[in-house]
Enzyme design. Structure first.
Site, mmCIF file in Angstrom:
data_model
loop_
_atom_site.group_PDB
_atom_site.id
_atom_site.type_symbol
_atom_site.label_atom_id
_atom_site.label_comp_id
_atom_site.label_asym_id
_atom_site.label_seq_id
_atom_site.Cartn_x
_atom_site.Cartn_y
_atom_site.Cartn_z
ATOM 1 N N GLU A 1 0.819 -1.203 0.000
ATOM 2 C CA GLU A 1 0.000 0.000 0.000
ATOM 3 C C GLU A 1 0.859 1.263 0.000
ATOM 4 O O GLU A 1 0.545 2.236 -0.683
ATOM 5 C CB GLU A 1 -0.945 -0.002 1.208
ATOM 6 C CG GLU A 1 -2.119 -0.948 1.073
ATOM 7 C CD GLU A 1 -2.998 -0.612 -0.120
ATOM 8 O OE1 GLU A 1 -3.378 0.571 -0.279
ATOM 9 O OE2 GLU A 1 -3.290 -1.531 -0.907
ATOM 10 N N VAL A 2 1.947 1.256 0.755
ATOM 11 C CA VAL A 2 2.832 2.421 0.770
ATOM 12 C C VAL A 2 3.528 2.562 -0.582
ATOM 13 O O VAL A 2 3.653 3.664 -1.123
ATOM 14 C CB VAL A 2 3.855 2.315 1.916
ATOM 15 C CG1 VAL A 2 4.872 3.453 1.848
ATOM 16 C CG2 VAL A 2 3.134 2.345 3.260
#
Length: 282
Positions: free
Chosen positions: A51-52
């Site tokens: 996600e990052v």
């Protein structure tokens, strides 16, 4: 979670419209589902890393770097204990390098304050460095399979296309009730994967609906930009560990004032410390 949950929104669609929309999305997904490595795990750490990485970076680039990063730093403890230069070195090529700092700090927070377990509270997640509302909501859905209101670029594209035909300047608060109303509360993880895959396909098939979003910004060219210079400076620091500040203008082919300004920003962001005339990677 921040804002209203999917079950607390005003009714913007009938139950028939909701079911018809879900059926159409899932029909597409059954045929065109993307097989992405972070979808084949329920490990909180692996999903957090993805996600990052996916913040402001295309899937294709993340696919190149994600397996290597996970192999090098397979869990919160390993990443938290790694020297930052090693983390930044493995991050090279993804861009937006502040995310490497954020991810390293999150790993230490999870290790030191949450017994190595990612918290499942959206407010707590949003208190972590580099985690905003969209990423926190995504983590709730993808790690914990909890209903949340996820609005990111592909999902935004789907809802503008289907529910805001002919409208421009569409704001995310206008979209959120539709996202909430259609969320598959039995399996939000797969539902949002399906929406993302449909949104990715739409971009290739029709004029990009996101251009009708009030939040749409065309990214400035990378070549010659401060982003490119930042990346080159960090590349030098990763390679050599330190650099003499006075050497940067001729090494990068830029004027001294611009080099100093970019270097000052990198220092404030926590990438390096000054030791005399040297910039030393932390």
């Amino acid at each position: 979670m921040a804002g209203a949950s999917p079950g607390e929104q005003e009714e913007v669609l009938s139950s028939h419209e909701v079911m018809e929309f879900r059926e159409n999305v899932y029909r597409f997904y059954r045929v065109h589902r993307r097989d992405l490595p972070w979808r084949n795990t329920k490990d909180a750490y692996s999903i957090l890393v993805s996600e990052v990485m996916l913040q402001q970076t295309q899937v294709e680039r993340v696919l190149e770097r994600y397996p290597r990063f996970i192999a090098r730093f397979p869990d919160f403890s390993t990443l938290a204990g790694a020297p930052f230069p090693e983390v930044l070195g493995e991050w090279q090529g993804l861009g937006y390098n502040r995310r490497a700092i954020f991810l390293h700090r999150i790993a230490r927070l999870v290790r030191d304050e949450y017994s190595g377990c990612l918290p499942d509270d959206e407010g707590t997640l949003m208190s972590f460095p580099g985690i905003g509302e969209a990423t926190a909501a995504s983590l709730l859905a993808f790690v914990f399979n909890r209903p949340s209101i996820v609005v990111e670029t592909n999902i935004r594209r789907v809802f503008i296309h289907f529910f805001f035909e002919g409208q421009s300047g569409v704001k995310d608060p206008e979209i959120r009730p539709f996202v909430a109303a259609t969320c598959d509360r039995e399996n939000p993880r797969e539902w949002y994967y399906a929406l993302m895959d449909l949104g990715s396909a739409l971009k290739k098939q029709i004029p990009n609906p996101n251009r009708r979003s009030a939040h749409y910004r065309k990214q400035a060219p990378f070549e010659g930009s401060d982003r490119m210079v930042r990346g080159k400076i960090l590349g030098i620091l990763v390679r050599d560990g330190a650099v003499r500040e006075s050497d940067l203008p001729w090494m990068l082919g830029i004027d001294r004032q611009r080099a100093e300004a970019i270097l000052s920003t990198l220092e404030k962001e926590g990438f390096f410390k000054r030791e005399g005339e040297l910039a030393v990677l932390l």
